[in-house]
Design a protein around this motif. Structure first.
Motif, mmCIF file in Angstrom:
data_model
loop_
_atom_site.group_PDB
_atom_site.id
_atom_site.type_symbol
_atom_site.label_atom_id
_atom_site.label_comp_id
_atom_site.label_asym_id
_atom_site.label_seq_id
_atom_site.Cartn_x
_atom_site.Cartn_y
_atom_site.Cartn_z
ATOM 1 N N UNK A 175 -32.653 -12.460 -22.587
ATOM 2 C CA UNK A 175 -32.914 -13.783 -23.169
ATOM 3 C C UNK A 175 -34.176 -13.785 -24.027
ATOM 4 N N UNK A 176 -34.530 -12.640 -24.548
ATOM 5 C CA UNK A 176 -35.736 -12.478 -25.365
ATOM 6 C C UNK A 176 -35.692 -13.343 -26.616
ATOM 7 N N UNK A 177 -36.834 -13.972 -26.921
ATOM 8 C CA UNK A 177 -37.033 -14.665 -28.190
ATOM 9 C C UNK A 177 -38.487 -14.462 -28.623
ATOM 10 N N UNK A 178 -38.781 -14.584 -29.915
ATOM 11 C CA UNK A 178 -40.180 -14.489 -30.345
ATOM 12 C C UNK A 178 -41.054 -15.496 -29.611
ATOM 13 N N UNK A 179 -42.210 -15.031 -29.182
ATOM 14 C CA UNK A 179 -43.116 -15.830 -28.360
ATOM 15 C C UNK A 179 -43.153 -15.363 -26.923
ATOM 16 N N UNK A 180 -42.143 -14.587 -26.502
ATOM 17 C CA UNK A 180 -42.141 -14.018 -25.158
ATOM 18 C C UNK A 180 -43.084 -12.830 -25.090
ATOM 19 N N UNK A 200 -27.683 -7.128 -33.962
ATOM 20 C CA UNK A 200 -26.634 -6.366 -34.633
ATOM 21 C C UNK A 200 -25.258 -6.965 -34.385
ATOM 22 N N UNK A 201 -24.263 -6.463 -35.103
ATOM 23 C CA UNK A 201 -22.908 -6.986 -34.985
ATOM 24 C C UNK A 201 -22.349 -6.834 -33.571
ATOM 25 N N UNK A 202 -22.772 -5.790 -32.875
ATOM 26 C CA UNK A 202 -22.320 -5.586 -31.506
ATOM 27 C C UNK A 202 -23.161 -6.305 -30.470
ATOM 28 N N UNK A 203 -24.116 -7.110 -30.927
ATOM 29 C CA UNK A 203 -24.964 -7.859 -30.007
ATOM 30 C C UNK A 203 -26.260 -7.169 -29.656
ATOM 31 N N UNK A 204 -26.537 -5.987 -30.243
ATOM 32 C CA UNK A 204 -27.761 -5.269 -29.929
ATOM 33 C C UNK A 204 -28.971 -6.026 -30.466
ATOM 34 N N UNK A 205 -30.006 -6.133 -29.647
ATOM 35 C CA UNK A 205 -31.229 -6.840 -30.013
ATOM 36 C C UNK A 205 -32.342 -5.857 -30.342
ATOM 37 N N UNK A 206 -33.016 -6.100 -31.465
ATOM 38 C CA UNK A 206 -34.232 -5.387 -31.821
ATOM 39 C C UNK A 206 -35.336 -6.414 -32.011
ATOM 40 N N UNK A 207 -36.593 -5.979 -31.851
ATOM 41 C CA UNK A 207 -37.692 -6.938 -31.958
ATOM 42 C C UNK A 207 -38.965 -6.237 -32.402
ATOM 43 N N UNK A 208 -39.879 -7.023 -32.960
ATOM 44 C CA UNK A 208 -41.209 -6.545 -33.318
ATOM 45 C C UNK A 208 -42.211 -7.027 -32.290
ATOM 46 N N UNK A 209 -43.213 -6.194 -32.013
ATOM 47 C CA UNK A 209 -44.260 -6.516 -31.052
ATOM 48 C C UNK A 209 -45.623 -6.513 -31.729
#
Length: 257
Positions: A175-180, A200-209
């Protein structure tokens, strides 16, 4: 109290933002959030010019350059804005930019709640040892930048990873979102904050820290060891490695409001 700072103007609105500089990798799309959300505020946070080094509070260059970008994030000329302080500064600046002054509130290390609204009314906190109490006097009132900076200076001095973690709610990384944040409370402890997210199209999540660190230093976006670097992938193991700290993957939290 006299404060010495580099710059009272917190954001350079003409600077390139996080989302402008970092395009989603091929096959991914940036997650969009409500315009006035903390997530959108972070995605649009301004950056210093490409190639900028991370500077310490005293102007020296950080020895371990583990970043891909530096946030336009003014520092005090004191060793006060470390990892947790930087996260609290971002959160406070977000509410301040929207004039939501009553939502600017943090705990200090002894558990006392310190809302900005009481500084606005001219009250201040007296700290003796581990005890603290509100006091009244001929203090500056109002929501001006000078009172806000005095409030933040107090928070930097008496809060840290332990007090910050006590204010957060546990989340699952799905359930990651920016601000976590990933946060490990202690002396020392550390915290890093999610500032952007793509899917991504398959639901993969990437994020910046992003992080600050010890000693006080400019906040910066971290490199990752992922094939999508600087984007991070969700950790699949019990530990989550960042360039300068290894967190237990489960130590993942979000702000309550």
């Amino acid at each position: 109290m006299t404060l010495t700072i580099f710059n009272l103007c917190f954001q350079n609105l003409n600077a390139e933002s996080i989302q402008e500089r970092f395009s989603p990798p091929n096959g991914f799309q940036r997650n969009r959030f409500p315009n006035e959300s903390f997530a959108t505020y972070l995605q649009n946070f301004p950056l210093k010019p490409i190639g900028s080094s991370v500077l310490l509070y005293d102007g020296r260059t950080k020895t371990n350059q583990v970043h891909v970008a530096v946030l336009d994030f003014p520092l005090l000329l004191d060793d006060l804005i470390q990892c947790a302080d930087a996260v609290m500064k971002l959160r406070a600046e977000y509410f301040y930019s929207q004039k939501k002054y009553n939502q600017i509130q943090f705990k200090i290390s002894n558990g006392m709640e310190v809302p900005f609204s009481r500084f606005v009314k001219g009250e201040r906190v007296q700290v003796v040892g581990n005890k603290s109490q509100w006091k009244k006097g001929k203090y500056k009132q109002g929501t001006g930048r000078d009172v806000f900076e005095e409030y933040l200076h107090f928070i930097y001095s008496y809060a840290g990873t332990i007090s910050l973690k006590s204010e957060l709610k546990k989340k699952t990384i799905q359930n990651l979102t920016p601000g976590d944040v990933w946060i490990e409370a202690g002396s020392p402890g550390h915290v890093v904050i999610v500032v952007d997210q793509v899917t991504g199209k398959g639901g993969q999540t990437l994020f910046l820290l992003a992080q600050s660190y010890m000693p006080s230093q400019e906040m910066h976006i971290l490199k990752s060891q992922s094939k999508y670097s600087p984007w991070f992938e969700l950790p699949e193991n019990q530990s989550f490695q960042t360039p300068e700290w290894e967190f237990p993957s489960k130590e993942f939290y979000g702000f309550v409001k």
